[in-house]
Design a protein around this motif. Structure first.
Motif, PDB file in Angstrom:
ATOM      1  N   PRO A   1      19.756  -7.761 -50.278  1.00 38.24           N
ATOM      2  CA  PRO A   1      20.021  -8.217 -49.073  1.00 38.24           C
ATOM      3  C   PRO A   1      21.494  -8.808 -48.805  1.00 38.24           C
ATOM      4  CG  PRO A   1      17.908  -8.941 -49.400  1.00 38.24           C
ATOM      5  CD  PRO A   1      18.443  -8.349 -50.725  1.00 38.24           C
ATOM      6  N   ALA A   2      22.225  -8.487 -47.691  1.00 37.76           N
ATOM      7  CA  ALA A   2      23.433  -9.120 -47.517  1.00 37.76           C
ATOM      8  C   ALA A   2      23.577 -10.159 -46.412  1.00 37.76           C
ATOM      9  CB  ALA A   2      24.557  -8.107 -47.398  1.00 37.76           C
ATOM     10  N   ASP A   3      23.980 -11.321 -46.376  1.00 34.68           N
ATOM     11  CA  ASP A   3      23.925 -12.405 -45.420  1.00 34.68           C
ATOM     12  C   ASP A   3      25.323 -12.795 -45.035  1.00 34.68           C
ATOM     13  OD1 ASP A   3      23.377 -14.440 -43.654  1.00 34.68           O
ATOM     14  OD2 ASP A   3      22.199 -15.391 -45.196  1.00 34.68           O
ATOM     15  N   PHE A   4      25.633 -12.424 -43.826  1.00 33.57           N
ATOM     16  CA  PHE A   4      26.785 -13.007 -43.519  1.00 33.57           C
ATOM     17  C   PHE A   4      26.830 -13.888 -42.119  1.00 33.57           C
ATOM     18  CE2 PHE A   4      27.886  -9.045 -45.535  1.00 33.57           C
ATOM     19  CZ  PHE A   4      29.164  -9.407 -46.428  1.00 33.57           C
ATOM     20  N   SER A   5      25.668 -14.379 -42.147  1.00 36.11           N
ATOM     21  CA  SER A   5      25.311 -15.217 -41.106  1.00 36.11           C
ATOM     22  C   SER A   5      26.057 -16.535 -41.036  1.00 36.11           C
ATOM     23  CB  SER A   5      23.758 -15.445 -41.039  1.00 36.11           C
ATOM     24  OG  SER A   5      23.376 -16.488 -42.079  1.00 36.11           O
ATOM     25  N   ARG A   6      26.546 -16.889 -39.590  1.00 32.92           N
ATOM     26  CA  ARG A   6      27.370 -18.218 -39.479  1.00 32.92           C
ATOM     27  C   ARG A   6      28.584 -18.064 -39.820  1.00 32.92           C
ATOM     28  NH1 ARG A   6      26.231 -22.033 -41.923  1.00 32.92           N
ATOM     29  NH2 ARG A   6      24.690 -21.508 -43.801  1.00 32.92           N
ATOM     30  N   SER A   7      29.018 -16.755 -40.458  1.00 26.83           N
ATOM     31  CA  SER A   7      30.485 -16.829 -40.938  1.00 26.83           C
ATOM     32  C   SER A   7      31.508 -16.301 -39.837  1.00 26.83           C
ATOM     33  CB  SER A   7      30.539 -15.537 -41.782  1.00 26.83           C
ATOM     34  OG  SER A   7      29.828 -16.022 -42.967  1.00 26.83           O
TER      35      SER A   7
ATOM     36  N   ASN B   1      18.421  -5.323 -45.726  1.00 25.13           N
ATOM     37  CA  ASN B   1      18.736  -6.156 -44.535  1.00 25.13           C
ATOM     38  C   ASN B   1      20.204  -6.412 -44.667  1.00 25.13           C
ATOM     39  OD1 ASN B   1      16.109  -5.531 -43.735  1.00 25.13           O
ATOM     40  ND2 ASN B   1      15.468  -7.510 -43.780  1.00 25.13           N
ATOM     41  N   VAL B   2      21.088  -6.569 -43.361  1.00 26.07           N
ATOM     42  CA  VAL B   2      22.108  -6.868 -43.372  1.00 26.07           C
ATOM     43  C   VAL B   2      22.227  -7.961 -42.240  1.00 26.07           C
ATOM     44  CG1 VAL B   2      24.708  -6.566 -43.338  1.00 26.07           C
ATOM     45  CG2 VAL B   2      23.207  -4.669 -44.066  1.00 26.07           C
ATOM     46  N   HIS B   3      22.475  -9.145 -42.430  1.00 26.80           N
ATOM     47  CA  HIS B   3      22.432 -10.296 -41.446  1.00 26.80           C
ATOM     48  C   HIS B   3      23.945 -10.762 -41.162  1.00 26.80           C
ATOM     49  CE1 HIS B   3      18.092 -10.638 -42.129  1.00 26.80           C
ATOM     50  NE2 HIS B   3      18.463 -10.527 -43.320  1.00 26.80           N
TER      51      HIS B   3
ATOM     52  N   ASP C   1      20.985   3.172 -32.194  1.00 29.02           N
ATOM     53  CA  ASP C   1      19.770   3.407 -32.867  1.00 29.02           C
ATOM     54  C   ASP C   1      19.380   2.135 -33.743  1.00 29.02           C
ATOM     55  OD1 ASP C   1      20.113   6.191 -31.979  1.00 29.02           O
ATOM     56  OD2 ASP C   1      20.644   6.942 -33.643  1.00 29.02           O
ATOM     57  N   ASN C   2      20.222   1.534 -34.239  1.00 29.63           N
ATOM     58  CA  ASN C   2      19.800   0.258 -34.980  1.00 29.63           C
ATOM     59  C   ASN C   2      19.377  -0.544 -33.917  1.00 29.63           C
ATOM     60  OD1 ASN C   2      19.845  -1.778 -37.131  1.00 29.63           O
ATOM     61  ND2 ASN C   2      21.220  -2.695 -35.788  1.00 29.63           N
ATOM     62  N   TYR C   3      20.045  -0.970 -32.861  1.00 29.84           N
ATOM     63  CA  TYR C   3      19.502  -1.859 -31.860  1.00 29.84           C
ATOM     64  C   TYR C   3      18.065  -1.453 -31.296  1.00 29.84           C
ATOM     65  CZ  TYR C   3      24.058  -4.112 -31.919  1.00 29.84           C
ATOM     66  OH  TYR C   3      25.201  -4.785 -32.288  1.00 29.84           O
ATOM     67  N   LYS C   4      17.977  -0.222 -31.029  1.00 26.88           N
ATOM     68  CA  LYS C   4      16.805   0.127 -30.485  1.00 26.88           C
ATOM     69  C   LYS C   4      15.442   0.083 -31.661  1.00 26.88           C
ATOM     70  CE  LYS C   4      18.316   4.097 -27.605  1.00 26.88           C
ATOM     71  NZ  LYS C   4      18.667   5.662 -27.439  1.00 26.88           N
ATOM     72  N   LYS C   5      15.761   0.267 -32.679  1.00 22.62           N
ATOM     73  CA  LYS C   5      14.723  -0.043 -33.899  1.00 22.62           C
ATOM     74  C   LYS C   5      14.343  -1.441 -33.756  1.00 22.62           C
ATOM     75  CE  LYS C   5      16.212   0.872 -37.962  1.00 22.62           C
ATOM     76  NZ  LYS C   5      16.580   1.772 -39.209  1.00 22.62           N
TER      77      LYS C   5
ATOM     78  N   GLU D   1      19.908   0.317 -42.956  1.00 27.66           N
ATOM     79  CA  GLU D   1      18.748   0.399 -42.369  1.00 27.66           C
ATOM     80  C   GLU D   1      18.336  -0.492 -41.251  1.00 27.66           C
ATOM     81  OE1 GLU D   1      16.483   2.847 -42.882  1.00 27.66           O
ATOM     82  OE2 GLU D   1      17.788   3.620 -44.382  1.00 27.66           O
ATOM     83  N   TRP D   2      18.754  -1.987 -41.336  1.00 30.45           N
ATOM     84  CA  TRP D   2      18.579  -2.988 -40.546  1.00 30.45           C
ATOM     85  C   TRP D   2      19.591  -4.000 -40.432  1.00 30.45           C
ATOM     86  CZ3 TRP D   2      14.046  -2.727 -37.796  1.00 30.45           C
ATOM     87  CH2 TRP D   2      13.085  -1.958 -38.358  1.00 30.45           C
ATOM     88  N   LEU D   3      20.614  -3.744 -39.337  1.00 30.07           N
ATOM     89  CA  LEU D   3      21.848  -4.562 -39.159  1.00 30.07           C
ATOM     90  C   LEU D   3      21.476  -5.445 -38.100  1.00 30.07           C
ATOM     91  CD1 LEU D   3      24.864  -5.054 -39.575  1.00 30.07           C
ATOM     92  CD2 LEU D   3      25.270  -3.214 -37.932  1.00 30.07           C
TER      93      LEU D   3
END
Length: 299
Positions: free
Chosen positions: A223-229, A245-247, A288-292, A264-266
């Motif tokens: 997983p990759a976490d860029f949240s709050r950046s 997952n990419v956050h 497509d990612n947003y729809k998923k 897969e999941w952004l």
């Protein structure tokens, strides 16, 4: 054999231990070196203690071998410090150490755990092609000059929490074998992670990128976490591959390049982006990612 005891000594002239072999403990605790000093190709068989030492001029540790633990805690390097090609066989401690001028750990092999907690690099810091076999801790490091970690190999945990890179940092083509964290770190100049590989969890949460952040051609297996950046300029994810997952929750992005990025999941809200660089395929992949994710407002 007895310890080599030089603690609290003062070397007024040039000091050379080049090619020496210390079979037992080498104690240079709080030793002062007023002029240049050399430990080039020196072998330390047991513990080497340079804590609280002061090097007022250039010092050479290139090609040295430290077979046991080595302590450079709160050591003051006023001149250039050269550790090129050295081997640290066990734990290496550089906590609260000050490096005033150019410092090089290029091609150094850290076979044991290494700690650079709260060090101060006032000039260029060179860790190009360094090998970190066990845990590497650089938490709260201040890199006031350019920092180079290109081609570095982190086989175990790599921590760069709460660091400050005001003059740019390069991790180009580096390998992070397990988890890596740059949480709450400040990048005031360009941050280059081009073509790096993150085998475990890559944590950049809460970090601040004031200039370009380049993650093009990177591979993220965990997983990759860029949240709050915050990305004040541009984050480049061109041809990056994310296996997990990419956050980007609660992040702020001025510009992002997603061309040829695979994921897969952004988790990236549309309203977090000021400008998107894309081609038709990248745009469709994002929709497509947003729809998923069933984020109807974004899709």
């Amino acid at each position: 054999e007895e310890d080599a005891a030089f603690s609290h000594c003062m070397f007024m002239k040039t000091a050379s231990f080049a090619g020496s072999r210390f079979s037992d403990k080498a104690n240079f605790l709080q030793t002062y070196f007023n002029e240049s000093s050399s430990f080039f190709s020196t072998q330390f068989g047991k513990i080497a203690d340079f804590s609280h030492a002061r090097f007022y001029s250039d010092v050479q540790f290139a090609a040295s071998q430290f077979a046991s633990d080595v302590e450079f805690g709160e050591t003051d390097f006023r001149g250039r410090a050269n550790f090129i090609g050295s081997l640290f066989g066990q734990a290496a401690i550089f906590n609260n150490t000050k490096f005033e001028k150019e410092t090089s750990f290029e091609k150094v092999n850290f076979a044991g755990s290494v700690q650079f907690l709260r060090p101060f690099f006032n000039s260029t810091a060179d860790f190009i092609s360094a090998q970190f076999t066990e845990d590497a801790f650089f938490n709260e490091a201040q890199f006031l000059g350019p920092a180079f970690f290109a081609g570095a190999r982190f086989s175990d945990l790599a921590e760069f929490r709460n660091c400050h890179f005001p003059a740019g940092v390069e991790f180009k083509e580096s390998d992070f074998g397990i988890d890596s964290t740059f949480c709450n770190t400040s990048f005031s100049h360009r941050a280059d992670f081009t073509a790096s590989n993150f085998q475990g969890f890559a944590d950049f949460c809460g970090s601040n990128f004031a200039c370009d952040a380049d993650f093009s051609n990177c591979g993220f297996r965990g997983p990759a976490d860029f949240s709050r950046s915050t990305f004040s300029e541009k984050i480049n994810l061109h041809d990056a591959q994310f296996r997990k997952n990419v956050h980007f929750e609660s992040s702020k992005i001025n510009k992002i390049n997603l061309t040829r990025a695979r994921y897969e999941w952004l988790f990236l809200k549309w309203d977090s982006i000021n400008h998107l660089e894309f081609d038709d395929r990248a745009y469709q992949t994002l929709i497509d990612n947003y729809k998923k994710l069933q984020w109807q407002a974004d899709s």
